[in-house]
Motif scaffolding. Sequence first.
Motif, PDB file in Angstrom:
ATOM      1  N   TYR A 147      70.333  39.523  64.478  1.00 49.93           N
ATOM      2  CA  TYR A 147      71.076  40.881  64.848  1.00 49.93           C
ATOM      3  C   TYR A 147      70.590  41.130  66.279  1.00 49.93           C
ATOM      4  CZ  TYR A 147      72.064  45.685  64.459  1.00 49.93           C
ATOM      5  OH  TYR A 147      72.708  46.987  64.743  1.00 49.93           O
ATOM      6  N   ILE A 148      71.358  41.420  66.925  1.00 51.42           N
ATOM      7  CA  ILE A 148      71.148  42.014  68.322  1.00 51.42           C
ATOM      8  C   ILE A 148      71.158  43.298  68.334  1.00 51.42           C
ATOM      9  CG2 ILE A 148      71.659  41.623  70.607  1.00 51.42           C
ATOM     10  CD1 ILE A 148      70.686  38.928  69.106  1.00 51.42           C
ATOM     11  N   ASP A 149      69.926  44.102  68.487  1.00 49.20           N
ATOM     12  CA  ASP A 149      70.205  45.636  68.722  1.00 49.20           C
ATOM     13  C   ASP A 149      70.387  45.791  70.289  1.00 49.20           C
ATOM     14  OD1 ASP A 149      69.713  48.338  68.646  1.00 49.20           O
ATOM     15  OD2 ASP A 149      67.686  48.251  68.139  1.00 49.20           O
ATOM     16  N   ALA A 184      71.003  44.941  75.769  1.00 51.86           N
ATOM     17  CA  ALA A 184      70.374  44.491  74.362  1.00 51.86           C
ATOM     18  C   ALA A 184      68.593  44.871  74.435  1.00 51.86           C
ATOM     19  CB  ALA A 184      70.516  42.953  74.422  1.00 51.86           C
ATOM     20  N   SER A 244      65.299  41.641  71.089  1.00 48.13           N
ATOM     21  CA  SER A 244      66.398  41.237  69.980  1.00 48.13           C
ATOM     22  C   SER A 244      66.520  39.547  70.488  1.00 48.13           C
ATOM     23  CB  SER A 244      67.979  41.678  70.520  1.00 48.13           C
ATOM     24  OG  SER A 244      67.754  42.936  69.997  1.00 48.13           O
ATOM     25  N   THR A 262      64.731  37.204  68.105  1.00 48.35           N
ATOM     26  CA  THR A 262      65.232  36.907  66.777  1.00 48.35           C
ATOM     27  C   THR A 262      66.036  35.272  66.811  1.00 48.35           C
ATOM     28  OG1 THR A 262      67.237  37.885  67.148  1.00 48.35           O
ATOM     29  CG2 THR A 262      65.564  39.327  65.964  1.00 48.35           C
ATOM     30  N   PHE A 292      66.123  40.620  62.242  1.00 48.44           N
ATOM     31  CA  PHE A 292      66.139  41.770  62.978  1.00 48.44           C
ATOM     32  C   PHE A 292      64.914  41.777  63.848  1.00 48.44           C
ATOM     33  CE2 PHE A 292      69.765  43.649  60.595  1.00 48.44           C
ATOM     34  CZ  PHE A 292      69.653  42.909  59.202  1.00 48.44           C
ATOM     35  N   GLY A 312      66.803  48.344  64.219  1.00 50.43           N
ATOM     36  CA  GLY A 312      66.626  47.458  63.470  1.00 50.43           C
ATOM     37  C   GLY A 312      66.035  47.364  62.148  1.00 50.43           C
TER      38      GLY A 312
END
Length: 347
Positions: free
Chosen positions: A8-10, A16, A20, A23, A96, A102
């Motif tokens: 999951y890219i925050d 970004a 991220s 992950t 995350f 996240g």
Amino acid sequence: MTNKIWAYIDQFKGEALPSSWETIGAGLTLAESLGGGVTAVVFGENIKGVAEEAFQYGADEVIVADDPTLGDYRAEAYTTLLAKLAADSAPDVILFPTTTRGREVSGMAAVDLNTGVLVDVTALEVVDGVVVATRPIYAGKLLAKVQCSAKPQLITLRGRAFAKPVEDATRSGTPITVPAALTEDEISVKVVDYATVSGGVSLADAAVIVSGGRGVSNNPKLTPPGDLDEAGQEIWKAQQGFKLVGDLAAALGGAVGASRAAVDAGYIPYSNQVGQTGKVVAPDMYVACGISGAIQHLAGMRTSKMIVAINKDPDAPIFKLARFGVVGDLFEILPPLVEAMKARLGK
Ligand SMILES: Cc1cc2nc3c(=O)[nH]c(=O)nc-3n(C[C@H](O)[C@H](O)[C@H](O)COP(=O)(O)OP(=O)(O)OC[C@H]3O[C@@H](n4cnc5c(N)ncnc54)[C@H](O)[C@@H]3O)c2cc1C
């Protein structure tokens, strides 16, 4: 969507958060044992650039939901969409970053997906085909190995505990686009405005953190303005101390942290607090200035790769954890240290 490992890219406003990418790196390592590749998941508006970066950081697939309803982060919209995609594609693992968003998305998605979430994980391994996570417990005194028996396993990774993959500008791909799950009318939260509470380098992503504690206000040689009351004088002194802390952080390209005592005394905002009830950080170098090293502070920074402590008290507990310790007054030590660092780093 073929991969069993998702990352999951925050992102915020099309950028970004650096953690991220960790992950994807952790996901690629898991994929060596579990097979397949890593699918990055990006939600937002105008996020084409983030999707391109996800390929460059090693994702084999990128799922993108690019929609005006996802422009502002709203937990309802993001979580509903992630849970729907995961229910449809049944990944085994979703990784995350342990960012505020996240944590929120993983926690809420875990409820929707009727699974568990392993939070603030510092290491991962695969045992008999199952991902086993290591996470610090009891304020970092013990490391627990935990696994989630339901799938997907949702896991948030402590920032900087996993290596960021090397970006490869030659990698590219075509994202899989998916629609948002909720319409604007179905989302009850509306974002009215953003208030900036802190600036500069973020604590979570900083390679270097210089933190100040109650000791930053302890300089009897300073003479505060006479019109201030006792509390005002203390804060004025602390501001002089935190200026030195900030100068060292700036010289090293780092962020400013603080102990809870400094935050509670009003020296610096809560967003800078490191510790059990503040942020958990793992920079390459953590410099603690005028911080005693209470267990609750250590809980937030003990996984730093190198700890440096500056403290007047040779018996301060922080020295037990520090690789380098300087016994002395921070008001005498920091100014020449800042100048030396600036000279050495050409600033
Ligand atoms: C439930 C709970 C949660 C908590 N969460 C957190 C948390 O998230 N983060 C956190 O930090 N704390 C937290 N605390 C508080 C924690 O227990 C300590 O009280 C706090 O960390 C102490 O902060 P300090 O080291 O700045 O202050 P102090 O313990 O007062 O230490 C100040 C230090 O500065 C040194 N010093 C003084 N003057 C100078 C000088 N001029 N030069 C150099 N050194 C000097 C002193 O020798 C001393 O060691 C929590 C406590 C509880 C009960």
